[in-house]
Enzyme design. Structure first.
Site, PDB file in Angstrom:
ATOM      1  N   THR B 157      30.164  39.114  42.955  1.00 26.68           N
ATOM      2  CA  THR B 157      30.891  38.301  43.940  1.00 26.68           C
ATOM      3  C   THR B 157      32.132  39.104  44.350  1.00 26.68           C
ATOM      4  O   THR B 157      32.021  39.989  45.185  1.00 26.68           O
ATOM      5  CB  THR B 157      31.259  36.904  43.386  1.00 26.68           C
ATOM      6  N   LYS B 183      28.535  41.036  35.568  1.00 23.62           N
ATOM      7  CA  LYS B 183      29.439  40.849  36.699  1.00 23.62           C
ATOM      8  C   LYS B 183      30.650  40.065  36.210  1.00 23.62           C
ATOM      9  O   LYS B 183      30.579  39.327  35.217  1.00 23.62           O
ATOM     10  CB  LYS B 183      28.743  40.118  37.858  1.00 23.62           C
ATOM     11  N   THR B 194      31.096  34.179  27.586  1.00 23.29           N
ATOM     12  CA  THR B 194      31.177  35.463  28.281  1.00 23.29           C
ATOM     13  C   THR B 194      31.167  35.226  29.775  1.00 23.29           C
ATOM     14  O   THR B 194      31.062  34.119  30.227  1.00 23.29           O
ATOM     15  CB  THR B 194      29.961  36.359  27.967  1.00 23.29           C
ATOM     16  N   GLU B 281      40.594  41.253  38.973  1.00 21.16           N
ATOM     17  CA  GLU B 281      41.113  41.130  40.335  1.00 21.16           C
ATOM     18  C   GLU B 281      42.498  41.769  40.446  1.00 21.16           C
ATOM     19  O   GLU B 281      43.425  41.378  39.753  1.00 21.16           O
ATOM     20  CB  GLU B 281      41.122  39.662  40.759  1.00 21.16           C
ATOM     21  N   SER B 409      38.352  32.190  48.206  1.00 22.41           N
ATOM     22  CA  SER B 409      37.228  32.937  47.629  1.00 22.41           C
ATOM     23  C   SER B 409      36.220  31.963  47.064  1.00 22.41           C
ATOM     24  O   SER B 409      36.493  30.797  46.926  1.00 22.41           O
ATOM     25  CB  SER B 409      37.721  33.885  46.538  1.00 22.41           C
TER      26      SER B 409
END
Lengths: 409, 409
Positions: B157, B183, B194, B281, B409
């Site tokens: 993503t 990811k 996780t 991020e 987002s």
């Protein structure tokens, strides 16, 4: 770096009444902090009682150690606060600095060092030289007298405005005054203590009663705010009661006047606490997180803090994005009892979700319009019980990163 | 918004061996996610065993509910993952979507829906229409086959790069292969679960043994990372063992081959976990927090997380500021046993503090030079016991605010 005044700042400093029995002096040491006075000395009349709450940090500063050692005496003749250096994590020299400067303050006031309560705020780990403070104290005179706004300015560090709040109440037909000041902007998640806050009253209240009234008021105010989930080494809230008001002393908790005083004290602490959040580093919006329907108040508190400390929730509010999915995430990660399919989420009066999904009444444009407000209320109803809690925080913006990452503070 | 590739990204995608018994297909639904394929279907041969760990969120997504319901069967024939919509917090329709799409995948593979493991990642609270996914699954053919890099890309993503890691080991003279993908970029604090990670091996391992090996490997890898302290509703790590390698099946935990396999599995999970942190991020630096000398491993873990999740520590690293005072603060707020006057703090090999104060060997210019590195190791020795823990995180930069606050987002 000169910071812009927070857009959430009050229009002006609160109008605070002088407290009989309190004399305020401010001056500067080592040139001051950002050009401002950075040393506060408040002198109290004989008979002043004191109560306090302190940081629960395991790495508390030397001044906190000092205050904790003497708070149970319940007797205060002075308060000394310096801004710019926290006198924290400097080894044994920290305690020596507190003792030497407390002695200098005691000499000025004419009392014992143990009657001087001491706070320091600023950089951690930098030794604080006592000599400039002792010199400044030796040179105090009436020209350095000031009021509560001067006092509130002298304890600021990254704060963009001085913080004050007051109340008056009637006890036995006599006007009782409460005047308080506070500082705090970053490293704010007092949880079980507070940031720096000092409240002065002329009410004659015994120290143990004052202590019993302070603790619940603190829980609902300073303990209910968070800027960045980081708890300072130097948090402290002290209440001083000079007893100058001409009423019979309040010496027992079951005195009916306690409830009146407690209500006024709570209002002052709450006002100061909100002023701290509104000056949170980089803050553009005040966020009020109200959780209800939890299995207990404690559970509601954990969930409310999980939401209020979530970087994703706080950045969404900064971006004026009604991203309630992140609220769901924060409820889910809290680890407290929650039933996804009973969860209701409101932003202000807008019901966003109901029964575990987006509400059929939800309209994106309504939520987008609401998010433009300066003050955002996030309401969560877990639908499980009667537990409730409210936590106050601010959004997470580029300003926070700039203040804390781009420059050394 | 197109994100720049993280400066901490590996030079290239790992070279992963094909796993006999695994066929990978990728395609796009609803035009894909940022123009990429956004649907992964992995087909497993008969006899494939499976083990998994899942988010502990109380608001888990519908796919998590589905996987938890069938994981104990230990049997898998397929893995289906879509990116762009988390199918979380959408009410009963979420479970219906999982069931319908699992049926479509089962029809393609020729198995029961309960043998299909399902993940979804993306926006929370937006209903996921099953029809486009079912249509895409009906149109799968050999032209849609791909390798692990294609699979890793199809599950991204906000990730700025595809994440893969692999290992080979020798068991009974036969080469055993492990290939994994993952990811994750934001909403990363898996703690007891996780992010999305899938590991494939040709080793013949019984599901209960696989489960017993996965749990400790997960604790030391995915459970040891945090980007922003926010735990997702959709975290999941699944390991599939096709059993195609021609060795005797591993059916008991005391089989000596388990230790060899466990070590290889741990290495793959650890590699994937670090790749997630390095794509945190806005991340510009990898931060490794090593705590030792605590009263227990659990206590060390709490303190390490307190440091790794502190916005003030993370912004200081972003600003290349060796602000160890904030590390002291984070140790102090953790609430775990700590003695201020025994605390040692290191940045890399530089001893910054010793015995509760700045080390006499400390030189600001050394620390400033160290902070320019891409990888910053913060070492804390509490000097109390043998407890130790390591947590991996990244710095907190303007990029995080931009990604999460300036755009939806």
């Amino acid at each position: 770096m000169e910071l812009d005044i927070s857009p959430l700042a009050p229009a002006q400093f609160a109008e605070l009444n002088d407290i009989d029995g309190v004399d305020i002096f401010t001056t500067s040491i080592a040139g001051g902090y950002k050009g401002r006075d950075n040393l506060l000395l408040a002198k109290f009349c004989e008979g002043t009682s004191v109560a306090g709450v302190f940081t629960t940090s395991k790495c508390a500063s030397a001044p906190i150690d000092w205050c904790k050692a003497y708070i149970d005496n319940g007797v205060a003749r002075g308060l000394m606060v310096n801004a710019g250096n926290a006198n924290a994590f400097v080894g044994k020299v920290g305690a020596q600095t507190v003792e030497q400067t407390a002695q200098a303050a005691a000499a000025f006031i004419g009392c014992t060092p143990q009657e001087i309560f001491v706070s320091s705020t600023g950089v951690i780990g930098e030794p604080l030289d006592p000599q400039p403070m002792m010199d400044a104290l030796a040179q105090l005179d009436d020209a350095k007298r000031g009021g509560y706004e001067a006092a509130a300015n002298a304890i600021r560090t990254t704060d963009t405005y001085a913080k004050g709040a007051g109340a008056t109440l009637d006890l036995d037909g006599v006007e009782i005054n409460i005047s308080g000041i506070a500082k705090g902007s970053g490293m704010i998640a007092p949880n079980m203590a507070t940031m720096l806050a000092y409240v002065f009253t002329d009410a004659p209240i015994a120290a143990d009663v004052l202590d019993a009234l302070l603790k619940p008021a603190n829980r609902a105010s300073f303990n209910a705010i968070t800027v960045d989930s980081d708890t300072s080494t130097s948090d402290c809230c002290l209440v001083f009661a000079t007893g100058k008001a001409d009423i019979d002393p309040i010496t027992k908790l079951d005195d009916p006047r306690c409830a009146l005083f407690a209500e006024a004290l709570r209002a002052v602490l709450h006002d100061l606490a909100l002023q701290i959040v509104c000056d949170g580093e980089g803050a553009q919006k005040l966020i009020i997180v109200k959780v209800e329907g939890a299995t207990s108040d404690q559970s509601a508190d954990v969930i409310a803090r999980s939401i209020a400390n979530s970087p994703l929730v706080k950045t969404a509010v900064a971006g004026e994005d009604a991203n309630w999915g992140r609220v769901v995430m924060a409820v889910g990660k809290a680890g407290e009892p929650a039933d996804r399919d009973k969860l209701q989420i409101r932003f202000g009066d807008l019901l966003l979700t109901d029964q575990g999904q987006r509400s059929p009444h939800y309209r994106e444009e309504d939520a987008a319009a609401y998010m433009k407000n300066d003050q955002i209320e996030i309401g969560v109803d877990l639908g499980l019980g009667d537990g409730a809690a409210t936590i106050y925080t601010c959004d997470l913006t580029h300003g926070y990163i700039t203040i804390n990452g781009d420059y050394r503070s």
